[in-house]
Write a protein that holds these residues in place. Sequence first.
Motif, PDB file in Angstrom:
ATOM      1  N   MET A  63       0.671  -1.235   0.078  1.00 40.31           N
ATOM      2  CA  MET A  63       0.003  -0.042   0.074  1.00 40.31           C
ATOM      3  C   MET A  63       0.851   1.172  -0.105  1.00 40.31           C
ATOM      4  N   VAL A  64       1.759   1.295   0.804  1.00 42.29           N
ATOM      5  CA  VAL A  64       3.006   2.493   0.704  1.00 42.29           C
ATOM      6  C   VAL A  64       3.374   2.584  -0.482  1.00 42.29           C
ATOM      7  N   SER A 113       3.170   7.966  -5.328  1.00 44.70           N
ATOM      8  CA  SER A 113       3.162   8.069  -6.832  1.00 44.70           C
ATOM      9  C   SER A 113       2.716   9.357  -7.294  1.00 44.70           C
ATOM     10  N   ALA A 114       2.904   9.774  -8.284  1.00 51.02           N
ATOM     11  CA  ALA A 114       2.470  11.206  -9.002  1.00 51.02           C
ATOM     12  C   ALA A 114       1.452  10.785 -10.084  1.00 51.02           C
ATOM     13  N   ARG A 115       0.260  11.607  -9.818  1.00 48.55           N
ATOM     14  CA  ARG A 115      -0.858  11.358 -10.762  1.00 48.55           C
ATOM     15  C   ARG A 115      -1.048  12.871 -11.632  1.00 48.55           C
ATOM     16  N   VAL A 116      -0.838  12.668 -12.977  1.00 44.39           N
ATOM     17  CA  VAL A 116      -0.859  13.657 -14.007  1.00 44.39           C
ATOM     18  C   VAL A 116      -2.386  13.427 -14.656  1.00 44.39           C
ATOM     19  N   ASP A 117      -2.880  14.695 -14.782  1.00 45.91           N
ATOM     20  CA  ASP A 117      -4.281  14.694 -15.614  1.00 45.91           C
ATOM     21  C   ASP A 117      -4.380  15.948 -16.154  1.00 45.91           C
ATOM     22  N   GLY A 118      -5.575  16.359 -16.533  1.00 45.14           N
ATOM     23  CA  GLY A 118      -5.624  17.639 -17.240  1.00 45.14           C
ATOM     24  C   GLY A 118      -5.684  18.764 -16.318  1.00 45.14           C
ATOM     25  N   GLN A 119      -5.899  18.534 -15.007  1.00 50.04           N
ATOM     26  CA  GLN A 119      -5.873  19.591 -14.073  1.00 50.04           C
ATOM     27  C   GLN A 119      -4.619  19.980 -13.638  1.00 50.04           C
ATOM     28  N   GLY A 120      -3.583  18.932 -13.642  1.00 51.22           N
ATOM     29  CA  GLY A 120      -2.497  19.410 -12.868  1.00 51.22           C
ATOM     30  C   GLY A 120      -1.704  17.963 -12.645  1.00 51.22           C
ATOM     31  N   THR A 144       8.039  14.606  -4.488  1.00 53.04           N
ATOM     32  CA  THR A 144       8.795  13.732  -3.516  1.00 53.04           C
ATOM     33  C   THR A 144       8.931  12.032  -3.969  1.00 53.04           C
ATOM     34  N   PRO A 145       7.623  11.581  -4.522  1.00 52.49           N
ATOM     35  CA  PRO A 145       7.585  10.273  -5.015  1.00 52.49           C
ATOM     36  C   PRO A 145       8.520   9.977  -6.011  1.00 52.49           C
ATOM     37  N   LEU A 146       9.110  10.873  -6.842  1.00 51.89           N
ATOM     38  CA  LEU A 146       9.797  10.747  -8.082  1.00 51.89           C
ATOM     39  C   LEU A 146      11.114  11.243  -7.728  1.00 51.89           C
ATOM     40  N   SER A 160       1.491  11.688  -3.562  1.00 50.08           N
ATOM     41  CA  SER A 160       1.478  11.312  -2.274  1.00 50.08           C
ATOM     42  C   SER A 160       2.749  10.646  -1.952  1.00 50.08           C
ATOM     43  N   SER A 161       3.286  10.813  -0.572  1.00 50.27           N
ATOM     44  CA  SER A 161       4.464  10.159  -0.292  1.00 50.27           C
ATOM     45  C   SER A 161       4.236   9.146   0.888  1.00 50.27           C
ATOM     46  N   GLY A 162       3.654   7.831   0.337  1.00 51.47           N
ATOM     47  CA  GLY A 162       3.242   6.990   1.353  1.00 51.47           C
ATOM     48  C   GLY A 162       1.830   7.059   1.852  1.00 51.47           C
ATOM     49  N   LEU A 163       1.469   7.100   3.178  1.00 53.61           N
ATOM     50  CA  LEU A 163       0.189   7.101   3.767  1.00 53.61           C
ATOM     51  C   LEU A 163      -0.271   8.571   4.007  1.00 53.61           C
ATOM     52  N   GLY A 164       0.442   9.656   3.464  1.00 59.23           N
ATOM     53  CA  GLY A 164       0.186  11.030   4.195  1.00 59.23           C
ATOM     54  C   GLY A 164      -0.892  11.400   2.952  1.00 59.23           C
ATOM     55  N   SER A 165      -1.304  12.843   3.235  1.00 59.63           N
ATOM     56  CA  SER A 165      -2.290  13.312   2.220  1.00 59.63           C
ATOM     57  C   SER A 165      -1.624  13.840   1.050  1.00 59.63           C
TER      58      SER A 165
END
Length: 161
Positions: A63-64, A69-76, A122-124, A80-85
Motif C-alpha cells: 500500500m505504501v 506515486s504522482a498522478r498527472v491529469d488535465g488539471q495538474g 517527492t515520490p519521483l 502522495s508520499s506513502g500514507l500521507g495526504s
Amino acid sequence: MPARTVRSSNSTILMWIGAIIMLFGAFTGLYGLAPLTRGSIVAGLIFVLIGALIALVGVAIAMVGWRTSARVDGQGVSWSSGLGSRTSVPWQQIARVVVPGAADPGSAVALQLRDGRIVPVTPLRKMQSADESTGLSPWYLRAGAALQEAHQQWLSQPHRH
C-alpha cells in the motif's frame, strides 16, 4: 489529457516486495493446515496467525508503494508520499518541470512555479549511489519525461483564464 500515474523505481520495488511478503504469509498460513490435519490445533493456529500477520505486513508495504506515486491529469499534478495526504499543483501555477540529472542539484523531479517557488515531487526521487558514475534509474527518467510531456501538452492547448 487522460489521467496517468507515474512512479519511481522505489515505489514499484515496494509494491513487489509487499506482494512477495504477502505470498510468504499465505504459504505460512497454508502450512498451518498440516498440523491441523494431524490434530495439533495449537501449532496449526499459530502458523495460521503468523501467516496472517506476515500477509498484513506485506499488504501495508504494498500500500505504501502503491500510494507513493504522482498522478498527472488535465488539471495538474498530484502526489502522495506513502500514507500521507495528497499534494496537488494545477498546471496554471507551473512554469517548468525540472528533471535533475545525476550531477545536478536536487533529489527529485521539481515543479518550478510561476511565483518562483520550487516544489519537489517527492515520490519521483533520483536515487544516486555513493559511486556517482552510475546512471540514473530509467524509472526516474521516464517519470520525469512523462511530467514534462504532460506539461508541454497542457501548454499547447488553448486555456480560459
